[in-house]
Design a protein around this motif. Structure first.
Motif, PDB file in Angstrom:
ATOM      1  N   ALA A  86       1.120 -13.664 -13.969  1.00  0.00           N
ATOM      2  CA  ALA A  86       0.009 -13.827 -14.640  1.00  0.00           C
ATOM      3  C   ALA A  86      -0.274 -15.287 -15.307  1.00  0.00           C
ATOM      4  O   ALA A  86      -1.291 -15.961 -15.212  1.00  0.00           O
ATOM      5  CB  ALA A  86      -0.274 -12.908 -15.581  1.00  0.00           C
ATOM      6  N   GLU A  87       0.868 -15.798 -15.692  1.00  0.00           N
ATOM      7  CA  GLU A  87       1.009 -17.273 -16.183  1.00  0.00           C
ATOM      8  C   GLU A  87       1.215 -18.148 -15.082  1.00  0.00           C
ATOM      9  O   GLU A  87       1.362 -19.487 -15.420  1.00  0.00           O
ATOM     10  CB  GLU A  87       2.109 -17.213 -17.062  1.00  0.00           C
ATOM     11  N   LYS A  88       1.093 -17.573 -13.707  1.00  0.00           N
ATOM     12  CA  LYS A  88       1.483 -18.568 -12.580  1.00  0.00           C
ATOM     13  C   LYS A  88       2.770 -19.497 -12.618  1.00  0.00           C
ATOM     14  O   LYS A  88       3.156 -20.180 -11.905  1.00  0.00           O
ATOM     15  CB  LYS A  88       0.175 -19.563 -12.385  1.00  0.00           C
ATOM     16  N   ASP A  89       3.592 -18.582 -13.263  1.00  0.00           N
ATOM     17  CA  ASP A  89       5.237 -19.280 -13.016  1.00  0.00           C
ATOM     18  C   ASP A  89       5.738 -18.482 -11.865  1.00  0.00           C
ATOM     19  O   ASP A  89       6.412 -17.479 -12.150  1.00  0.00           O
ATOM     20  CB  ASP A  89       6.014 -18.954 -14.508  1.00  0.00           C
ATOM     21  N   TYR A  90       5.303 -19.013 -10.822  1.00  0.00           N
ATOM     22  CA  TYR A  90       5.671 -18.125  -9.596  1.00  0.00           C
ATOM     23  C   TYR A  90       7.270 -18.365  -9.311  1.00  0.00           C
ATOM     24  O   TYR A  90       7.872 -17.228  -8.618  1.00  0.00           O
ATOM     25  CB  TYR A  90       5.064 -18.633  -8.285  1.00  0.00           C
ATOM     26  N   ASP A  91       7.920 -19.259  -9.493  1.00  0.00           N
ATOM     27  CA  ASP A  91       9.498 -19.201  -9.320  1.00  0.00           C
ATOM     28  C   ASP A  91      10.034 -18.344 -10.108  1.00  0.00           C
ATOM     29  O   ASP A  91      11.034 -17.626  -9.424  1.00  0.00           O
ATOM     30  CB  ASP A  91       9.879 -20.635  -9.801  1.00  0.00           C
TER      31      ASP A  91
END
Length: 376
Positions: free
Chosen positions: A221-226
């Motif tokens: 949700a926080e776009k910390d995809y790694d």
């Protein structure tokens, strides 16, 4: 005459004592049967029977053990938990919401009774108070739940027990995550628990795996995809050791499809599309749900004119979950709606259809995309 009267009263007293003994024995026997039925219902995960027998056990136990007995407190806690478990099931249904209006205050009273008994036995700082406090947070509105959660966390932190602290922080997070009271502090409780579980529990411990799934969703949700990718992959690795398909495993695969498609890595997402298809085979009478959906662009000229419309398309989903051969069947409002729909649909990904354990093409799948401008 006097002696006769004494004998008569003693005889009546003997009868009364005998009756009380029989009644107590009957209660004890009935309690044993009902509590055994409760334990069976818990083992079989039958929520309706668990609720019924938990409440009956509590009422019988209060007579058997006494209203202030620690056993009665334990039975009240069991009954409160059973009510909350049934109250939270499918709360979107109208009849269940109505039932919750009855169950919630009933559960609240049971937790209050437990808390009172526990305080008398364990004192104000006993870690045993955490369970009824968490129960009270469940049986309260989110606004007032925080008070009970804070009290529970204070007790946990005073205990210096790392596992108790982690469990309480995770409970705090779970109760407020989808509410207006979800804050950065509440979010961090899930991460604190994750750190503790990583140190205290083995990788395959279900508590640790479920927590990792929750933290992965926060990262996503926080776009910390790694970071979310690494966590979702770890979750899948552990769930694959089970002899059944856990719904969180499917959800983890779906999130990874989105992550890889957003990064333009369709090859990586394919294995997860296939995994979902094999876990949740198609039914011919149910429309498939895309795992990754790119919304079409609204034609700028149409938007300026305030035009609305739609486009209906037919296509094939191949054995790897890609959209193939999309065709416009019908369009309303203008050809640009059809053009944008085709461009977007080609980027969608699905779980492939499985027949006899093998991925196959699914033909003539249909979807309709609607275009409209919200009027304020």
């Amino acid at each position: 005459m006097f002696k006769t009267s004494i004998k008569s009263n003693l005889f009546k007293a003997a009868i009364l004592t005998s009756a009380l003994t029989v009644t107590a024995a009957a209660y004890a026997s009935e309690f044993g049967d009902v509590y055994s039925a409760y334990q069976t219902a818990v083992t079989e995960k039958n929520k309706a029977d668990t609720e019924r027998y938990a409440l009956q056990s509590y009422e019988l136990g209060k007579v058997k053990f006494g209203a202030d007995s620690i056993n009665t407190g334990n039975l009240a806690l069991n009954a409160g938990n059973a009510l909350i478990a049934n109250m939270s099931k499918q709360t979107f249904e109208k009849e269940v919401k109505q039932k919750a209006k009855v169950l919630q205050p009933q559960a609240f009273e049971l937790y209050e009774e437990t808390l009172k008994i526990y305080r008398e036995r364990y004192g104000d700082d006993g870690i045993e108070l955490i369970d009824p406090l968490l129960g009270l947070s469940d049986a309260s509105s989110k606004k007032y739940a925080r008070e009970y959660l804070d009290d529970a966390l204070d007790i946990a932190e005073d205990s210096d027990n790392a596992m108790v602290i982690a469990d309480t922080k995770m409970a705090y997070f779970e109760r407020l995550v989808n509410s207006r009271y979800y804050t950065r502090k509440v979010r961090n409780y899930a991460f604190d628990a994750h750190e503790a579980y990583s140190e205290l529990l083995p990788e395959d411990a279900m508590k640790r795996v479920l927590n990792s799934f929750r933290v992965a969703n926060i990262r996503f949700a926080e776009k910390d995809y790694d970071e979310s990718e690494a966590l979702f992959l770890a979750v899948i690795t552990q769930f694959q050791k089970l002899d059944y398909n856990h719904p969180y495993e499917l959800a983890a695969h779906a999130k990874l499809v989105q992550i890889y498609e957003l990064d333009g890595e369709s090859e990586k997402s394919t294995q997860h599309c296939i995994a979902i298809g094999s876990m949740k085979p198609w039914k011919e009478d149910i429309e498939p749900t895309p795992l990754f959906r790119k919304n079409p662009d609204y034609p700028i000229s149409y938007a300026r004119m305030g035009k609305s419309g739609s486009a209906q398309l037919s296509f094939t989903i191949d054995e790897m979950g890609f959209v193939r051969d999309p065709v416009v069947i019908d369009t309303i409002g203008g050809e640009k709606f059809a053009t944008e729909s085709l461009l977007a649909l080609k980027q969608w990904r699905y779980a492939p259809k499985f027949v006899d354990g093998k991925a196959v093409e699914a033909k003539e799948v249909r979807v309709q995309l609607e275009y409209y401008i919200e009027k304020r």
